[in-house]
Scaffold this motif. Structure first.
Motif, PDB file in Angstrom:
ATOM      1  N   MET A 126       0.833  -1.201   0.000  1.00 32.64           N
ATOM      2  CA  MET A 126       0.000   0.000   0.000  1.00 32.64           C
ATOM      3  C   MET A 126       0.871   1.257   0.000  1.00 32.64           C
ATOM      4  O   MET A 126       1.976   1.265   0.539  1.00 32.64           O
ATOM      5  N   LYS A 127       0.336   2.334  -0.618  1.00 37.09           N
ATOM      6  CA  LYS A 127       1.036   3.611  -0.642  1.00 37.09           C
ATOM      7  C   LYS A 127       0.720   4.407   0.616  1.00 37.09           C
ATOM      8  O   LYS A 127      -0.237   4.115   1.335  1.00 37.09           O
ATOM      9  N   ASP A 128       1.518   5.438   0.842  1.00 38.40           N
ATOM     10  CA  ASP A 128       1.394   6.207   2.084  1.00 38.40           C
ATOM     11  C   ASP A 128       0.064   6.919   2.213  1.00 38.40           C
ATOM     12  O   ASP A 128      -0.386   7.204   3.329  1.00 38.40           O
ATOM     13  N   ASP A 129      -0.579   7.229   1.082  1.00 38.88           N
ATOM     14  CA  ASP A 129      -1.841   7.971   1.151  1.00 38.88           C
ATOM     15  C   ASP A 129      -3.044   7.087   0.816  1.00 38.88           C
ATOM     16  O   ASP A 129      -4.146   7.586   0.578  1.00 38.88           O
ATOM     17  N   ASP A 130      -2.876   5.771   0.808  1.00 42.14           N
ATOM     18  CA  ASP A 130      -3.968   4.861   0.447  1.00 42.14           C
ATOM     19  C   ASP A 130      -5.011   4.735   1.555  1.00 42.14           C
ATOM     20  O   ASP A 130      -4.681   4.785   2.749  1.00 42.14           O
ATOM     21  N   VAL A 131      -6.244   4.565   1.112  1.00 44.78           N
ATOM     22  CA  VAL A 131      -7.346   4.228   2.011  1.00 44.78           C
ATOM     23  C   VAL A 131      -8.047   2.996   1.436  1.00 44.78           C
ATOM     24  O   VAL A 131      -8.461   3.000   0.270  1.00 44.78           O
ATOM     25  N   ILE A 132      -8.158   1.958   2.250  1.00 45.91           N
ATOM     26  CA  ILE A 132      -8.795   0.707   1.824  1.00 45.91           C
ATOM     27  C   ILE A 132     -10.004   0.448   2.711  1.00 45.91           C
ATOM     28  O   ILE A 132      -9.918   0.575   3.943  1.00 45.91           O
ATOM     29  N   GLN A 133     -11.122   0.091   2.080  1.00 45.67           N
ATOM     30  CA  GLN A 133     -12.328  -0.264   2.825  1.00 45.67           C
ATOM     31  C   GLN A 133     -12.880  -1.580   2.316  1.00 45.67           C
ATOM     32  O   GLN A 133     -12.970  -1.794   1.102  1.00 45.67           O
ATOM     33  N   TRP A 134     -13.269  -2.457   3.243  1.00 43.80           N
ATOM     34  CA  TRP A 134     -13.949  -3.700   2.911  1.00 43.80           C
ATOM     35  C   TRP A 134     -15.403  -3.586   3.361  1.00 43.80           C
ATOM     36  O   TRP A 134     -15.685  -3.223   4.504  1.00 43.80           O
ATOM     37  N   ARG A 135     -16.332  -3.914   2.447  1.00 46.61           N
ATOM     38  CA  ARG A 135     -17.757  -3.864   2.749  1.00 46.61           C
ATOM     39  C   ARG A 135     -18.397  -5.208   2.413  1.00 46.61           C
ATOM     40  O   ARG A 135     -17.910  -5.934   1.551  1.00 46.61           O
ATOM     41  N   PHE A 136     -19.504  -5.508   3.088  1.00 49.14           N
ATOM     42  CA  PHE A 136     -20.150  -6.803   2.926  1.00 49.14           C
ATOM     43  C   PHE A 136     -21.643  -6.641   2.721  1.00 49.14           C
ATOM     44  O   PHE A 136     -22.297  -5.808   3.370  1.00 49.14           O
ATOM     45  N   GLY A 137     -22.187  -7.480   1.821  1.00 47.60           N
ATOM     46  CA  GLY A 137     -23.623  -7.613   1.682  1.00 47.60           C
ATOM     47  C   GLY A 137     -24.273  -6.533   0.848  1.00 47.60           C
ATOM     48  O   GLY A 137     -23.650  -5.577   0.384  1.00 47.60           O
ATOM     49  N   TYR A 138     -25.560  -6.712   0.681  1.00 53.82           N
ATOM     50  CA  TYR A 138     -26.366  -5.807  -0.137  1.00 53.82           C
ATOM     51  C   TYR A 138     -26.391  -4.397   0.452  1.00 53.82           C
ATOM     52  O   TYR A 138     -26.489  -3.394  -0.255  1.00 53.82           O
ATOM     53  N   GLU A 139     -26.276  -4.309   1.788  1.00 57.66           N
ATOM     54  CA  GLU A 139     -26.324  -2.998   2.453  1.00 57.66           C
ATOM     55  C   GLU A 139     -24.952  -2.324   2.487  1.00 57.66           C
ATOM     56  O   GLU A 139     -24.807  -1.235   3.023  1.00 57.66           O
ATOM     57  N   ASN A 140     -23.915  -2.997   1.918  1.00 57.37           N
ATOM     58  CA  ASN A 140     -22.555  -2.431   1.893  1.00 57.37           C
ATOM     59  C   ASN A 140     -22.062  -2.058   3.284  1.00 57.37           C
ATOM     60  O   ASN A 140     -21.494  -0.980   3.499  1.00 57.37           O
ATOM     61  N   THR A 141     -22.268  -2.959   4.230  1.00 51.68           N
ATOM     62  CA  THR A 141     -21.839  -2.706   5.613  1.00 51.68           C
ATOM     63  C   THR A 141     -20.313  -2.698   5.704  1.00 51.68           C
ATOM     64  O   THR A 141     -19.648  -3.630   5.248  1.00 51.68           O
ATOM     65  N   LEU A 142     -19.761  -1.647   6.289  1.00 54.34           N
ATOM     66  CA  LEU A 142     -18.314  -1.533   6.457  1.00 54.34           C
ATOM     67  C   LEU A 142     -17.846  -2.513   7.524  1.00 54.34           C
ATOM     68  O   LEU A 142     -18.315  -2.488   8.660  1.00 54.34           O
ATOM     69  N   ILE A 143     -16.894  -3.405   7.157  1.00 54.79           N
ATOM     70  CA  ILE A 143     -16.415  -4.407   8.114  1.00 54.79           C
ATOM     71  C   ILE A 143     -14.931  -4.249   8.447  1.00 54.79           C
ATOM     72  O   ILE A 143     -14.471  -4.767   9.467  1.00 54.79           O
ATOM     73  N   ALA A 144     -14.177  -3.538   7.600  1.00 58.12           N
ATOM     74  CA  ALA A 144     -12.747  -3.355   7.883  1.00 58.12           C
ATOM     75  C   ALA A 144     -12.191  -2.234   7.013  1.00 58.12           C
ATOM     76  O   ALA A 144     -12.654  -2.021   5.890  1.00 58.12           O
ATOM     77  N   GLU A 145     -11.178  -1.522   7.543  1.00 54.72           N
ATOM     78  CA  GLU A 145     -10.549  -0.483   6.725  1.00 54.72           C
ATOM     79  C   GLU A 145      -9.119  -0.213   7.202  1.00 54.72           C
ATOM     80  O   GLU A 145      -8.762  -0.443   8.361  1.00 54.72           O
ATOM     81  N   TYR A 159     -14.320  -3.803  12.066  1.00 56.82           N
ATOM     82  CA  TYR A 159     -15.647  -3.628  12.662  1.00 56.82           C
ATOM     83  C   TYR A 159     -16.333  -4.996  12.745  1.00 56.82           C
ATOM     84  O   TYR A 159     -17.284  -5.282  12.027  1.00 56.82           O
ATOM     85  N   ASP A 160     -15.856  -5.834  13.640  1.00 51.97           N
ATOM     86  CA  ASP A 160     -16.334  -7.212  13.659  1.00 51.97           C
ATOM     87  C   ASP A 160     -17.587  -7.405  14.513  1.00 51.97           C
ATOM     88  O   ASP A 160     -18.104  -8.520  14.626  1.00 51.97           O
ATOM     89  N   ASP A 161     -18.108  -6.324  15.087  1.00 52.91           N
ATOM     90  CA  ASP A 161     -19.333  -6.429  15.877  1.00 52.91           C
ATOM     91  C   ASP A 161     -20.578  -6.051  15.078  1.00 52.91           C
ATOM     92  O   ASP A 161     -21.697  -6.131  15.597  1.00 52.91           O
ATOM     93  N   VAL A 162     -20.399  -5.622  13.830  1.00 53.24           N
ATOM     94  CA  VAL A 162     -21.556  -5.277  13.011  1.00 53.24           C
ATOM     95  C   VAL A 162     -22.272  -6.550  12.579  1.00 53.24           C
ATOM     96  O   VAL A 162     -21.760  -7.666  12.728  1.00 53.24           O
ATOM     97  N   LEU A 222     -11.954 -11.677  11.504  1.00 51.19           N
ATOM     98  CA  LEU A 222     -11.386 -10.856  10.437  1.00 51.19           C
ATOM     99  C   LEU A 222      -9.931 -10.499  10.720  1.00 51.19           C
ATOM    100  O   LEU A 222      -9.578 -10.083  11.827  1.00 51.19           O
ATOM    101  N   LYS A 223      -9.097 -10.660   9.695  1.00 47.10           N
ATOM    102  CA  LYS A 223      -7.681 -10.284   9.784  1.00 47.10           C
ATOM    103  C   LYS A 223      -7.303  -9.483   8.552  1.00 47.10           C
ATOM    104  O   LYS A 223      -7.556  -9.927   7.420  1.00 47.10           O
ATOM    105  N   LEU A 224      -6.694  -8.313   8.773  1.00 46.96           N
ATOM    106  CA  LEU A 224      -6.260  -7.456   7.674  1.00 46.96           C
ATOM    107  C   LEU A 224      -4.748  -7.506   7.538  1.00 46.96           C
ATOM    108  O   LEU A 224      -4.023  -7.441   8.542  1.00 46.96           O
ATOM    109  N   ASP A 225      -4.279  -7.636   6.307  1.00 46.37           N
ATOM    110  CA  ASP A 225      -2.842  -7.561   6.029  1.00 46.37           C
ATOM    111  C   ASP A 225      -2.483  -6.079   5.899  1.00 46.37           C
ATOM    112  O   ASP A 225      -2.910  -5.408   4.958  1.00 46.37           O
TER     113      ASP A 225
END
Length: 342
Positions: A42-61, A72-75, A84-87
């Motif tokens: 990843m670059k120094d100014d990168d923003v990464i978001q993971w979303r799940f499902g039809y409602e696009n619920t944010l689960i990790a960033e 956000y593992d309690d959603v 959930l594990k993020l690299d």
């Protein structure tokens, strides 16, 4: 005539935003799976978001600018809690101890770029080979099988579309608004010619005069929902005899498994999973404590071919063994093992 048994495997039900071409990812229930960002770093100014499902619920960033990693593992009623594990280098997401609740549509947003994944969790799909009358489908070669939409009646504005194979070829559709029912039975070299029947009330599809050419993945699109079926065709049941106390090997007939292969062995009328090889996750699992431990210390898997050996056999090991190979190659075998005494 050899008996040919059809097994319908309901893989998944998820919602799409009318988008095809997403990446399909497969995992055995209870195991881990990684959704890869395809970034090396990843670059120094990168923003990464993971979303799940039809409602696009944010689960990790990951926010490199703020030097922050958040899960956000309690959603969603906590279905992702402690899973959930993020690299932090690549932004790839790993889901551990998967269940069918984790099956569905994942969206990765890297700055303004979006990638989508469809996660299919195997294990809920039961590979059933039926002998006799148990309320499930058992047919002879050349007979018919129905893929049920589970609808009682289509809505006035309903649109149903059936697709087949890796290319998602449209083979049948119903458009209630246009009052149109269409069967494309000349596609794919005519393998479905005069074999498809659509129920105009429910949208269910019947395939008649089944052959091995009809084996594969069927997708049913109902407006914005999709259901998937895998149809396996077994054209032979292999009979195997073994003397009580001896060993017996059930051969997969593979010379070598591919990197994307998953092999699953099941036993008995309940189709209990007794052994699994998952090449993508580099995992071999023997469930020898199931069924009151009758297979304990008796199962050996060949990690190269997937063949199964049962040692020190007893009459408890008498029965039907099913080998299911997916997703890269759809293949299935049934072995009927008879254990005899002196």
């Amino acid at each position: 005539m050899k008996k040919m048994f059809l097994k319908l495997l309901l893989l998944c039900l998820w919602r799409l935003n009318g988008v095809f071409g997403v990446s399909g990812v497969y995992v055995m229930e209870g195991e881990s799976v990684s959704l890869n960002s395809d970034l090396t770093e990843m670059k120094d100014d990168d923003v990464i978001q993971w979303r799940f499902g039809y409602e696009n619920t944010l689960i990790a960033e990951i926010n490199k600018r703020a030097d922050r990693i958040t899960v956000y593992d309690d959603v969603l009623d906590g279905r992702f809690r402690d899973r959930l594990k993020l690299d932090n280098q690549t932004g790839s997401l790993t889901i551990t101890d998967t269940t069918t609740e984790h099956e569905g549509d994942y969206k990765l947003q890297i700055n303004s770029e979006i990638k989508r994944f469809i996660l299919i969790v195997f294990g809920v799909c039961v590979c059933v080979c039926v002998f006799g009358d148990s309320g499930l489908e058992s047919v002879m070669k050349g007979d018919s099988v129905s893929l049920n939409s589970d609808l009682t009646e289509m809505k006035d504005d309903g649109v149903i579309q059936w697709r087949f194979g890796e290319e998602n070829t449209v083979i049948a559709e119903i458009n209630v608004t246009a009052d149109r029912i269409t069967v494309y039975d000349d596609v794919l070299d005519g393998r479905f010619r005069d074999r498809l029947k659509l129920d105009n009330q429910t949208g269910s599809l019947t395939i008649t005069n089944i052959t091995t050419e009809h084996e594969g993945v069927y997708q049913l699109l109902i407006n914005r929902e999709i259901k998937c079926f895998i149809l396996f065709v077994i054209d032979e049941v292999k009979s195997v005899s073994v003397k009580e106390g001896d060993s017996v090997t059930l051969n997969s007939d593979l010379t070598e498994m591919k990197d994307g292969d998953v092999i699953q062995w099941r036993f008995g009328d309940e189709n209990t999973v007794i052994a699994v090889i998952n090449k993508p996750n580099d995992r071999i699992t023997v469930h020898d404590d199931v069924l009151d431990g009758r297979f304990r210390d008796r199962l050996k898997l060949d990690n190269q071919t997937g063949s199964l050996t049962i040692t020190n056999t007893t009459t408890e090991h008498d029965g039907d063994y099913k080998l299911l190979m997916f997703p890269g190659r759809l293949s299935s075998k049934v072995f009927r093992v008879s254990v005899y005494g002196e």
